[in-house]
Design an enzyme around this catalytic site. Structure first.
Site, PDB file in Angstrom:
ATOM      1  N   TYR A  74      18.001  -3.916  12.566  1.00 32.94           N
ATOM      2  CA  TYR A  74      17.335  -3.949  10.829  1.00 32.94           C
ATOM      3  C   TYR A  74      18.333  -4.673   9.988  1.00 32.94           C
ATOM      4  O   TYR A  74      17.915  -5.363   9.204  1.00 32.94           O
ATOM      5  CB  TYR A  74      17.116  -2.500  10.654  1.00 32.94           C
ATOM      6  CG  TYR A  74      16.739  -2.316   9.386  1.00 32.94           C
ATOM      7  CD1 TYR A  74      15.478  -2.706   8.750  1.00 32.94           C
ATOM      8  CD2 TYR A  74      17.595  -1.818   8.314  1.00 32.94           C
ATOM      9  CE1 TYR A  74      15.030  -2.325   7.384  1.00 32.94           C
ATOM     10  CE2 TYR A  74      17.275  -1.771   6.882  1.00 32.94           C
ATOM     11  CZ  TYR A  74      15.969  -1.862   6.480  1.00 32.94           C
ATOM     12  OH  TYR A  74      15.606  -1.801   5.323  1.00 32.94           O
TER      13      TYR A  74
ATOM     14  N   VAL B 118       2.264  -9.359   8.244  1.00 29.91           N
ATOM     15  CA  VAL B 118       3.137 -10.634   7.895  1.00 29.91           C
ATOM     16  C   VAL B 118       3.811 -11.158   8.930  1.00 29.91           C
ATOM     17  O   VAL B 118       4.325 -12.255   8.914  1.00 29.91           O
ATOM     18  CB  VAL B 118       4.299 -10.050   6.852  1.00 29.91           C
ATOM     19  CG1 VAL B 118       3.563  -9.843   5.526  1.00 29.91           C
ATOM     20  CG2 VAL B 118       4.967  -9.046   7.582  1.00 29.91           C
TER      21      VAL B 118
ATOM     22  N   ARG C 107      -1.906  -4.220   5.643  1.00 34.84           N
ATOM     23  CA  ARG C 107      -2.696  -4.224   7.194  1.00 34.84           C
ATOM     24  C   ARG C 107      -4.076  -3.408   7.087  1.00 34.84           C
ATOM     25  O   ARG C 107      -4.836  -3.751   7.966  1.00 34.84           O
ATOM     26  CB  ARG C 107      -1.841  -3.911   8.227  1.00 34.84           C
ATOM     27  CG  ARG C 107      -0.724  -4.976   8.339  1.00 34.84           C
ATOM     28  CD  ARG C 107       0.248  -4.434   9.512  1.00 34.84           C
ATOM     29  NE  ARG C 107       0.910  -3.239   9.116  1.00 34.84           N
ATOM     30  CZ  ARG C 107       1.630  -2.606   9.894  1.00 34.84           C
ATOM     31  NH1 ARG C 107       1.951  -2.836  11.330  1.00 34.84           N
ATOM     32  NH2 ARG C 107       2.105  -1.324   9.553  1.00 34.84           N
TER      33      ARG C 107
ATOM     34  N   ILE D  55       7.850   1.346  -2.073  1.00 35.97           N
ATOM     35  CA  ILE D  55       8.332   0.510  -3.010  1.00 35.97           C
ATOM     36  C   ILE D  55       7.356  -0.629  -3.346  1.00 35.97           C
ATOM     37  O   ILE D  55       6.995  -0.960  -4.480  1.00 35.97           O
ATOM     38  CB  ILE D  55       9.564  -0.170  -2.571  1.00 35.97           C
ATOM     39  CG1 ILE D  55      10.880   0.896  -2.322  1.00 35.97           C
ATOM     40  CG2 ILE D  55       9.996  -1.422  -3.507  1.00 35.97           C
ATOM     41  CD1 ILE D  55      11.989  -0.034  -1.789  1.00 35.97           C
TER      42      ILE D  55
ATOM     43  N   THR E  83       0.659  -1.399   0.054  1.00 40.45           N
ATOM     44  CA  THR E  83       0.033  -0.112   0.045  1.00 40.45           C
ATOM     45  C   THR E  83       0.853   1.263   0.012  1.00 40.45           C
ATOM     46  O   THR E  83       0.349   2.306  -0.010  1.00 40.45           O
ATOM     47  CB  THR E  83      -0.748  -0.030   1.155  1.00 40.45           C
ATOM     48  OG1 THR E  83      -0.086  -0.161   2.513  1.00 40.45           O
ATOM     49  CG2 THR E  83      -1.862  -1.101   1.103  1.00 40.45           C
TER      50      THR E  83
END
Length: 253
Positions: free
Chosen positions: A151, A61, A39, A19, A16
């Protein structure tokens, strides 16, 4: 012009915004039937209404059961040929201030989200004459950056998964690759810019300069440039490309 197999069904997670939204739009334009997974119902409805996806499915996810249900629903409409595991999130903090919960959040969304998506889509895909799994990783999956150790660790895990799974599936018609963008002009990076401004007192131009210094071209990557790479990997001509981490970062790697 990239040649896709005849009317493939592509599922794009995190579709949504940023990328993911651009990938969904370009795949749709190239003739794929795209299921956008995300979501937020309103954002998914907007994506379908504007013609950037044909179908939508709601799932986080990090929720394996929800992802499995969404993929079953998508495959029941049309078997899945292409999976773009794009959903992700980034949080920045020094390692000393990165607690176990932060590491768990980053692993859950950026790594386990990819695992859940692939495990749910692969059974349908293996029955097809053409299969493509593409994980949207990051240059942070190939090198380190300060203040995003959690990350970076999660994205490194994605690259390891891609390389291993590609070998397992090498004798099938399914390829597995990663696309690794550098800092890209999305709302996710906009959040990083805001964080730099808040923590350092720099203005927006200075904060952007701090990020773009990593790119030898001296700029942010565009979502369209990432989506173009994904589209190529989905095409018939990329059938021999598997187990790769394709960098889109202006020469940074």
């Amino acid at each position: 012009m990239v040649e896709l197999p005849h009317f493939p069904h592509a599922v794009v997670t995190g579709a949504t915004r940023g990328i993911g939204r651009e990938i969904a739009a370009q795949l749709t334009k190239a003739g794929a039937a795209v299921t956008a997974l995300g979501r937020q119902r309103a954002a998914l409805d907007d994506l379908v209404a504007e013609g950037s996806a044909r179908f939508s499915a709601i799932a986080d996810v990090t929720d394996q059961a929800a992802v499995s249900a969404a993929m079953r629903e998508a495959a029941a409409r049309q078997p899945i040929d292409i999976l773009i595991a794009n959903a992700g999130a980034a949080e920045s903090s020094s390692f000393a201030k990165s607690d176990a919960a932060l590491f768990q959040r980053m692993m859950d969304v950026n790594f386990m989200g990819v695992v859940h998506s692939i495990q749910a889509a692969l059974p349908s895909m293996r029955e097809r004459p053409h299969g493509r799994i593409i994980a949207i990783a990051s240059t942070a999956g190939l090198k380190g950056y300060g203040y995003v150790s959690a990350y970076a660790a999660a994205k490194h895990a994605v690259i390891g998964l891609v390389r291993s799974l590609a070998l397992e599936l090498a004798t099938t018609r399914v390829t597995v690759n990663a696309v690794c963008p550098g800092f890209t002009d999305t709302d996710l990076v906009a959040g990083s810019i805001d964080t730099i401004m808040k923590k350092t007192g720099r203005d927006r131009a200075q904060a952007i300069a701090e990020l773009t210094k990593h790119n030898p071209q001296g700029r942010l990557v565009s979502p369209a440039e990432v989506a173009d790479t994904v589209l190529w990997l989905c095409g018939e001509g990329a059938a021999a490309i598997t187990g790769q981490a394709i960098v889109v970062a202006g020469g940074e790697i």
